[in-house]
Write a protein that holds these residues in place. Sequence first.
Motif, mmCIF file in Angstrom:
data_model
loop_
_atom_site.group_PDB
_atom_site.id
_atom_site.type_symbol
_atom_site.label_atom_id
_atom_site.label_comp_id
_atom_site.label_asym_id
_atom_site.label_seq_id
_atom_site.Cartn_x
_atom_site.Cartn_y
_atom_site.Cartn_z
ATOM 1 N N THR A 154 0.843 -1.206 0.000
ATOM 2 C CA THR A 154 0.000 0.000 0.000
ATOM 3 C C THR A 154 0.874 1.252 0.000
ATOM 4 O O THR A 154 0.654 2.183 -0.789
ATOM 5 C CB THR A 154 -0.923 -0.002 1.240
ATOM 6 O OG1 THR A 154 -1.797 -1.138 1.171
ATOM 7 C CG2 THR A 154 -1.750 1.268 1.305
ATOM 8 N N ARG A 155 1.873 1.264 0.861
ATOM 9 C CA ARG A 155 2.791 2.410 0.919
ATOM 10 C C ARG A 155 3.550 2.564 -0.393
ATOM 11 O O ARG A 155 3.741 3.685 -0.888
ATOM 12 C CB ARG A 155 3.781 2.241 2.073
ATOM 13 C CG ARG A 155 4.785 3.394 2.175
ATOM 14 C CD ARG A 155 5.846 3.141 3.235
ATOM 15 N NE ARG A 155 6.798 4.251 3.299
ATOM 16 C CZ ARG A 155 7.837 4.393 2.480
ATOM 17 N NH1 ARG A 155 8.053 3.497 1.517
ATOM 18 N NH2 ARG A 155 8.644 5.441 2.608
ATOM 19 N N MET A 156 3.980 1.452 -1.002
ATOM 20 C CA MET A 156 4.736 1.500 -2.258
ATOM 21 C C MET A 156 3.927 2.181 -3.363
ATOM 22 O O MET A 156 4.438 3.061 -4.080
ATOM 23 C CB MET A 156 5.118 0.078 -2.685
ATOM 24 C CG MET A 156 5.898 -0.003 -3.987
ATOM 25 S SD MET A 156 6.351 -1.718 -4.421
ATOM 26 C CE MET A 156 4.765 -2.309 -5.059
ATOM 27 N N PHE A 157 2.666 1.808 -3.496
ATOM 28 C CA PHE A 157 1.845 2.398 -4.548
ATOM 29 C C PHE A 157 1.551 3.876 -4.265
ATOM 30 O O PHE A 157 1.520 4.698 -5.186
ATOM 31 C CB PHE A 157 0.535 1.620 -4.693
ATOM 32 C CG PHE A 157 0.729 0.206 -5.183
ATOM 33 C CD1 PHE A 157 1.572 -0.057 -6.252
ATOM 34 C CD2 PHE A 157 0.092 -0.851 -4.562
ATOM 35 C CE1 PHE A 157 1.766 -1.358 -6.710
ATOM 36 C CE2 PHE A 157 0.277 -2.151 -5.004
ATOM 37 C CZ PHE A 157 1.123 -2.405 -6.082
ATOM 38 N N MET A 158 1.351 4.202 -2.996
ATOM 39 C CA MET A 158 1.093 5.605 -2.663
ATOM 40 C C MET A 158 2.334 6.464 -2.891
ATOM 41 O O MET A 158 2.240 7.607 -3.352
ATOM 42 C CB MET A 158 0.604 5.719 -1.211
ATOM 43 C CG MET A 158 -0.802 5.167 -1.015
ATOM 44 S SD MET A 158 -1.423 5.437 0.664
ATOM 45 C CE MET A 158 -3.118 4.872 0.487
ATOM 46 N N ARG A 159 3.513 5.925 -2.588
ATOM 47 C CA ARG A 159 4.765 6.652 -2.844
ATOM 48 C C ARG A 159 4.989 6.812 -4.347
ATOM 49 O O ARG A 159 5.436 7.854 -4.808
ATOM 50 C CB ARG A 159 5.948 5.913 -2.215
ATOM 51 C CG ARG A 159 5.996 6.008 -0.714
ATOM 52 C CD ARG A 159 6.467 7.379 -0.229
ATOM 53 N NE ARG A 159 7.865 7.624 -0.589
ATOM 54 C CZ ARG A 159 8.288 8.694 -1.261
ATOM 55 N NH1 ARG A 159 7.430 9.614 -1.681
ATOM 56 N NH2 ARG A 159 9.567 8.855 -1.514
ATOM 57 N N TRP A 160 4.648 5.772 -5.118
ATOM 58 C CA TRP A 160 4.759 5.860 -6.577
ATOM 59 C C TRP A 160 3.863 6.973 -7.111
ATOM 60 O O TRP A 160 4.283 7.783 -7.947
ATOM 61 C CB TRP A 160 4.372 4.515 -7.198
ATOM 62 C CG TRP A 160 4.195 4.584 -8.684
ATOM 63 C CD1 TRP A 160 5.182 4.561 -9.631
ATOM 64 C CD2 TRP A 160 2.957 4.718 -9.388
ATOM 65 N NE1 TRP A 160 4.619 4.659 -10.891
ATOM 66 C CE2 TRP A 160 3.265 4.759 -10.772
ATOM 67 C CE3 TRP A 160 1.625 4.797 -8.990
ATOM 68 C CZ2 TRP A 160 2.272 4.880 -11.744
ATOM 69 C CZ3 TRP A 160 0.645 4.927 -9.966
ATOM 70 C CH2 TRP A 160 0.971 4.966 -11.321
ATOM 71 N N ALA A 161 2.618 7.010 -6.621
ATOM 72 C CA ALA A 161 1.673 8.036 -7.062
ATOM 73 C C ALA A 161 2.181 9.434 -6.692
ATOM 74 O O ALA A 161 2.092 10.382 -7.489
ATOM 75 C CB ALA A 161 0.302 7.786 -6.437
ATOM 76 N N GLU A 162 2.732 9.553 -5.506
ATOM 77 C CA GLU A 162 3.274 10.835 -5.048
ATOM 78 C C GLU A 162 4.426 11.295 -5.945
ATOM 79 O O GLU A 162 4.507 12.467 -6.306
ATOM 80 C CB GLU A 162 3.758 10.678 -3.603
ATOM 81 C CG GLU A 162 4.278 11.941 -2.950
ATOM 82 C CD GLU A 162 4.799 11.678 -1.547
ATOM 83 O OE1 GLU A 162 5.890 12.206 -1.223
ATOM 84 O OE2 GLU A 162 4.150 10.928 -0.788
#
Length: 319
Positions: free
Chosen positions: A90-98
């Motif tokens: 979850t954190r990985m995808f949110m960091r990617w989006a950021e």
Amino acid sequence: MTQEAGTLRRVVEGYQTLNSDAQGLSEMLEMADADEREMLMEEQQSIEKRVDELYKETLFTMKHADTAAIVRVKSGAGGTESMDWAGMLTRMFMRWAERRGYKVDLIDQVDGDQAGVISSEFIIRGEKAFGMMLPEHGVHRLVRVSPFDSNNRRHTSFASVDVVPEVPEEEINIHIPDSDLRRDVFRSQGAGGQGVNTTDSAVRLTHLPTGIAVASQQTRSQIKNHEIALQILKQRLYDIEMRKREEEEAKARGEQKKIEWGSQIRSYVLDKQYIKDHRTGVMKHNPDDVLDGDLEDLQWAGLEWMAGKRVAEESSDDE
């Protein structure tokens, strides 16, 4: 239609300009001496970069590539270990989006007892968000020496990632009778202090015929959370219907397609410092960077693999 036409016009006009510039450069290189060729090197590199960018545009041939991506991450069997892994994804995808300047709306998250999440659902909004996220759909496997094991044993954990497009509402013609829905309300999770929600505003809708459950605790309004959950439920039912139609069409054409829904797509082997995508064969030896959102090499390779698969299927249809 206007939006699609604008996108296609941009690609076609970009190709025409690039083609003209490349032909002009080619003619100059033919007549140039060694010194002049050196001076033209920068322009040649610029054109090569533009060709690469245009090539990437051709990989977004899936339907709804330009829409937002509705992403659900769910931990597999394995208790705390798999919940921690679902939280890491979850954190990985949110960091990617950021990193890409995208907006993320967290719809629902069920935290694990000790670490990570049991499940999370969020919407990523930005240019070609669904197209970029589609290669992440499937089961992700983690292998590491567990920080939760006092004996420092190696553990394998799994988490599933489900990615569907946020289809325009006018395109979804789905009516869900009230008798097909079970509605539960509960208190939203969140930080304590003044920000804690003391009312039962979160809503979970369960579609009884399919068993699909969608929850929203995005807002403090029970009515708005109900609307959000209902909309996402319709999106998921629409996606299932589209996949069924594709399978039926494939059977009518006599195709024997592999069942790839939910298949293991990638392994993250942290104790040996590598990540391998099982579809493309791409390996990365910087797992910390990837888990911090540096996903694009893996995604572009995945898009290339998917585009090649579609071309192969279309070729078999023509035969």
